[in-house]
Design an enzyme around this catalytic site. Structure first.
Site, mmCIF file in Angstrom:
data_model
loop_
_atom_site.group_PDB
_atom_site.id
_atom_site.type_symbol
_atom_site.label_atom_id
_atom_site.label_comp_id
_atom_site.label_asym_id
_atom_site.label_seq_id
_atom_site.Cartn_x
_atom_site.Cartn_y
_atom_site.Cartn_z
ATOM 1 N N CYS A 86 20.212 10.711 -29.252
ATOM 2 C CA CYS A 86 21.310 11.231 -28.440
ATOM 3 C C CYS A 86 21.506 10.317 -27.228
ATOM 4 O O CYS A 86 20.559 9.905 -26.575
ATOM 5 C CB CYS A 86 21.095 12.643 -27.920
ATOM 6 N N ARG B 217 22.654 5.557 -30.373
ATOM 7 C CA ARG B 217 21.574 6.541 -30.220
ATOM 8 C C ARG B 217 21.821 7.802 -31.048
ATOM 9 O O ARG B 217 20.961 8.675 -31.121
ATOM 10 C CB ARG B 217 21.425 6.922 -28.748
ATOM 11 N N TRP C 111 22.620 13.086 -32.018
ATOM 12 C CA TRP C 111 21.880 12.919 -33.263
ATOM 13 C C TRP C 111 21.258 14.286 -33.516
ATOM 14 O O TRP C 111 20.386 14.739 -32.773
ATOM 15 C CB TRP C 111 20.799 11.852 -33.115
ATOM 16 N N ASN D 62 19.187 15.548 -24.228
ATOM 17 C CA ASN D 62 18.576 14.656 -25.201
ATOM 18 C C ASN D 62 17.104 15.040 -25.293
ATOM 19 O O ASN D 62 16.414 15.018 -24.278
ATOM 20 C CB ASN D 62 18.718 13.198 -24.739
ATOM 21 N N GLY D 63 16.659 15.437 -26.473
ATOM 22 C CA GLY D 63 15.252 15.821 -26.625
ATOM 23 C C GLY D 63 15.153 17.079 -27.462
ATOM 24 O O GLY D 63 16.080 17.426 -28.194
ATOM 25 N N GLU E 49 9.081 -5.151 -44.502
ATOM 26 C CA GLU E 49 10.257 -5.132 -43.628
ATOM 27 C C GLU E 49 11.538 -5.378 -44.438
ATOM 28 O O GLU E 49 12.581 -4.763 -44.171
ATOM 29 C CB GLU E 49 10.082 -6.174 -42.513
ATOM 30 N N LYS F 177 14.665 -2.747 -44.390
ATOM 31 C CA LYS F 177 16.005 -3.160 -43.955
ATOM 32 C C LYS F 177 17.035 -2.813 -45.025
ATOM 33 O O LYS F 177 18.107 -2.294 -44.732
ATOM 34 C CB LYS F 177 15.977 -4.671 -43.719
ATOM 35 N N GLU G 224 17.616 0.979 -45.285
ATOM 36 C CA GLU G 224 18.196 1.532 -44.075
ATOM 37 C C GLU G 224 19.708 1.365 -44.000
ATOM 38 O O GLU G 224 20.413 2.283 -43.599
ATOM 39 C CB GLU G 224 17.511 0.789 -42.917
ATOM 40 N N HIS H 20 -0.543 -1.513 -61.581
ATOM 41 C CA HIS H 20 -1.235 -0.228 -61.489
ATOM 42 C C HIS H 20 -0.250 0.929 -61.447
ATOM 43 O O HIS H 20 -0.520 1.944 -60.817
ATOM 44 C CB HIS H 20 -2.185 -0.239 -60.288
ATOM 45 N N LYS I 193 19.085 4.802 -32.928
ATOM 46 C CA LYS I 193 18.333 3.624 -32.510
ATOM 47 C C LYS I 193 16.979 3.958 -31.899
ATOM 48 O O LYS I 193 15.990 3.313 -32.177
ATOM 49 C CB LYS I 193 19.188 2.849 -31.501
HETATM 50 C C1 F6R Z 1 14.387 -0.128 -38.286
HETATM 51 C C2 F6R Z 1 14.151 0.282 -36.916
HETATM 52 C C3 F6R Z 1 13.113 1.309 -36.668
HETATM 53 C C4 F6R Z 1 12.367 1.017 -35.351
HETATM 54 C C5 F6R Z 1 11.408 2.166 -35.033
HETATM 55 C C6 F6R Z 1 10.597 1.895 -33.779
HETATM 56 O O1 F6R Z 1 15.332 -1.144 -38.365
HETATM 57 O O2 F6R Z 1 14.782 -0.173 -36.012
HETATM 58 O O3 F6R Z 1 12.223 1.404 -37.726
HETATM 59 O O4 F6R Z 1 11.674 -0.184 -35.481
HETATM 60 O O5 F6R Z 1 12.131 3.335 -34.861
HETATM 61 O O6 F6R Z 1 11.405 1.734 -32.666
HETATM 62 P P1 F6R Z 1 10.867 1.080 -31.345
HETATM 63 O O7 F6R Z 1 10.521 -0.319 -31.654
HETATM 64 O O8 F6R Z 1 11.992 1.201 -30.365
HETATM 65 O O9 F6R Z 1 9.658 1.864 -30.938
#
Ligand code: F6R
Length: 608
Positions: A2, A27, A76, A100-101, A481, A485, A488, A504, A603
């Site tokens: 949020c 966010r 969010w 937010n929270g 990773e 990606k 996501e 396996h 984010k």
């Molecule tokens: C994926 C992504 C998330 C963040 C994770 C941690 O692309 O961005 O997996 O890496 O939420 O976020 P931070 O680094 O802000 O603690």
């Protein structure tokens, strides 16, 4: 999660709030809303399911008259579905509130205050608004302090009271808030990006304090009996609005992929002294690297994957246990750490709630903590014993790209310093390692320049609902990773597998034309990986092979081969990361999806 913003000052509040929300949208983007204090002092709330753009259009139709103060929210969803009623701001009597929270005891509060029949939404936030209205007797500070005593959980609140026109109040516990008195007036927001167009000076709202914004001032109050004034440290941000704009790129993600070489240099170069990594300017003493007998890395998501790469690099070199744990598990696991464990915490935002809880747990176990963080002044940066800032600038796309590369750069440097201090590297070997690290930067540029050819291979991936990423050793860590990606932002189910583990069970899923992105850059396991690739190829997989330029493989092994420059094996992650990011980016684009704001995500994950 949020995004929240509050404003009071001489300018048009509607524009400031809506523009601010547009920059905070990463966010959360389930719904958005603003509350404006109009010239006749009435409060006008406009909120709507969907993105800020839809709210803007709606406001143009329905908001008449001007306003100079207000609050705004982009949601969010946590409690309650994505509906107009659940969108913020919430109004209750004389109170208008955004949050937010998560208010964990909202059920208990609902019963305690007999709110069952009043609630018009399913949100925990509305409960907070209604409780505040019940306890408000005309003194905002007293009422907010009481609310803060009553609620359990995490919150960043921005609040307006009907009888306090022009004033915006705020309070936080855990959820981030930054504020400033800017040339445009007083502002507060969950994230710096909303303030940057107006100022480069800000302060972090301290937890368990109340902030009052008026058109002329911003005051911060302690929660003591007399509401003593608190004077926070003013910080200066070292990036400007350009850094938070697309600057001609179609998406933030592509822009941020392109920014990686520069971000790497900014992170590495100031920390090289006499050819060696040196953290004295960061205030990090060598003793923490020498006194520990284990390293425990804790993070979430992409940051955790950077930790996985670091583990694969560090443990064989340092010959001490290096463990990586997902923060949301670590915090409930009674981890085996003590004062001899160096706990490395990795977080782009510095606000991820599980990572923050892990940091606090590490402290309570007596461990020294070193945080690798991108956002200056964030909670994790402030609470850790030592902080190593990465210099990626603002990362706006929800999918992390440049933050991952610079986290890796920081971890590689730390590894090198530790190896040197612990006698595993001579000064010459450490200097050579740093030279190799810097050589990885042009290798990233080479792969960025190949984006069009990477785009061409996407048709093979987007036709399939599944994809696999395989590799051994460091290559396996990179695969994790790559798969994240792709999932996501393209919504293709993707799994990363240690190539030797496929037999396996997983190989049962490999059938005709299933895309397998195989990474084979590690010489000591190269032949083994190639055998595993042959096994999937024999079962019909569509193999996209990522190797170094000079690696020799026969033409029948892969359907497509992507060659990265011949950097040392330990550093192939940097060009490989670019390739994996571009694969995900073009897959998302190829499926006409929202690259920068993928569904269900946000984010900064500030709720559990
Ligand atoms: C994926 C992504 C998330 C963040 C994770 C941690 O692309 O961005 O997996 O890496 O939420 O976020 P931070 O680094 O802000 O603690």
């Amino acid at each position: 999660m949020c995004g929240i913003i509050g404003y009071t000052g001489p300018l048009d509040a509607k524009d400031i709030l809506l523009n601010g929300l547009a920059t905070l949208e990463y966010r959360g983007y389930d719904s958005a809303g603003i509350a404006l204090c109009m010239e006749d002092s009435s409060i006008c709330v406009t909120k709507k399911v969907g993105k800020v753009k839809a709210l803007k259009e709606y406001c143009d139709q329905v908001v008449k008259g001007s306003s100079h103060s207000g609050i705004g929210h982009t949601r969010w969803a946590t409690h309650g579905g994505v509906t107009d009623a659940n969108a913020h701001p919430h109004q209750a009597g004389r109170v208008t509130l955004i949050h937010n929270g998560i208010i964990e005891n909202y059920h208990a509060l609902t019963e305690q205050f007999g709110l069952q029949d009043e609630l018009v939404s399913q949100t925990d936030s509305e409960v907070a608004a209604r409780v505040l209205d019940r306890i408000y007797t005309g003194d905002p500070l007293m009422a907010i302090r009481e609310l803060m005593r009553l609620v359990e959980g995490s919150y960043g609140f921005c609040i307006m009271f009907d009888d306090q026109p022009g004033a915006v109040f705020a309070a936080r516990s855990v959820s981030p808030l930054v504020a400033s008195y800017t040339r445009a007036g007083a502002m507060i927001a969950s994230d710096l990006t909303a303030l940057i167009p107006y100022t480069n000076q800000y302060f972090v709202v301290p937890e368990q304090h109340i902030v009052k914004l008026t058109p002329y001032k911003v005051h911060v109050y302690e929660l003591d009996d007399t509401f003593s004034k608190f004077y926070p440290e003013i910080m200066t941000v070292n990036w400007n609005m350009d850094a938070a704009m697309k600057n001609g790129f179609p998406h933030f993600m592509l822009k941020e992929i392109h920014e990686q070489p520069d971000a790497m240099k900014k992170t590495i170069l100031p920390r090289i002294s006499k050819g060696l990594p040196d953290f004295s300017d960061d205030g990090i003493p060598d003793s923490i690297f020498m006194d520990c007998n284990a390293v425990h890395i804790v993070a979430c998501g992409t940051a955790m994957h950077a930790g996985m790469v670091a583990r694969a690099l560090m443990e064989p070199l340092l010959r001490i246990p290096v463990t990586v744990t997902i923060a949301s598990e670590f915090r409930y696991e009674q981890p085996l750490i003590d004062e001899k464990t160096l706990v490395m915490i990795i977080s782009q935002s510095g606000e991820t709630i599980d990572t923050l809880a892990a940091l606090r747990l590490a402290h309570s176990c007596g461990s020294k903590t070193l945080a690798i963080v991108n956002v200056k002044g964030s909670t994790i940066a402030r609470e850790s014993d030592y902080v190593l800032y990465t210099h990626a600038g603002p990362e706006i796309a929800v999918a992390s790209t440049k933050a991952y590369s610079v986290q890796l750069a920081a971890l590689y440097m730390l590894c090198c310093r530790m190896a040197f201090l612990r006698g595993k590297y001579t000064a010459q070997q450490a200097a050579d390692f740093m030279t190799d690290l810097l050589d990885a930067v042009p290798a990233m540029e080479v792969m960025i320049a190949q984006q069009e050819s990477i785009r061409q291979i996407i048709t093979h991936i987007i036709q399939s609902p599944d994809a696999f990423f395989i590799g051994r050793g460091l290559d396996y860590a990179f695969s994790l990773e790559g798969a994240l990606k792709l999932k996501e932002i393209s919504y293709i189910h993707a799994e990363a597998y240690a190539a030797g583990e496929l037999k396996h069970g997983t190989i049962a899923l490999i059938s005709d034309q299933v895309p397998v992105i195989a990474i084979a850059t590690q010489q000591h396991v190269f032949a083994k990986t190639i055998s595993n690739i042959r096994e999937v190829k024999a079962r019909g997989a569509f193999v996209i092979l990522l190797t170094k330029e000079s690696s020799v493989v026969d033409d029948t092994l892969a359907d497509i081969r992507i060659r990265i420059p011949d950097v040392d094996d330990r550093f192939t992650v940097f060009p490989i990361a670019v390739v994996l990011q571009l694969i995900a980016y073009y897959a998302s684009l190829g499926k006409n999806l929202d690259v920068d704001q993928p569904r269900n995500l946000a984010k900064s994950v500030t709720v559990e």
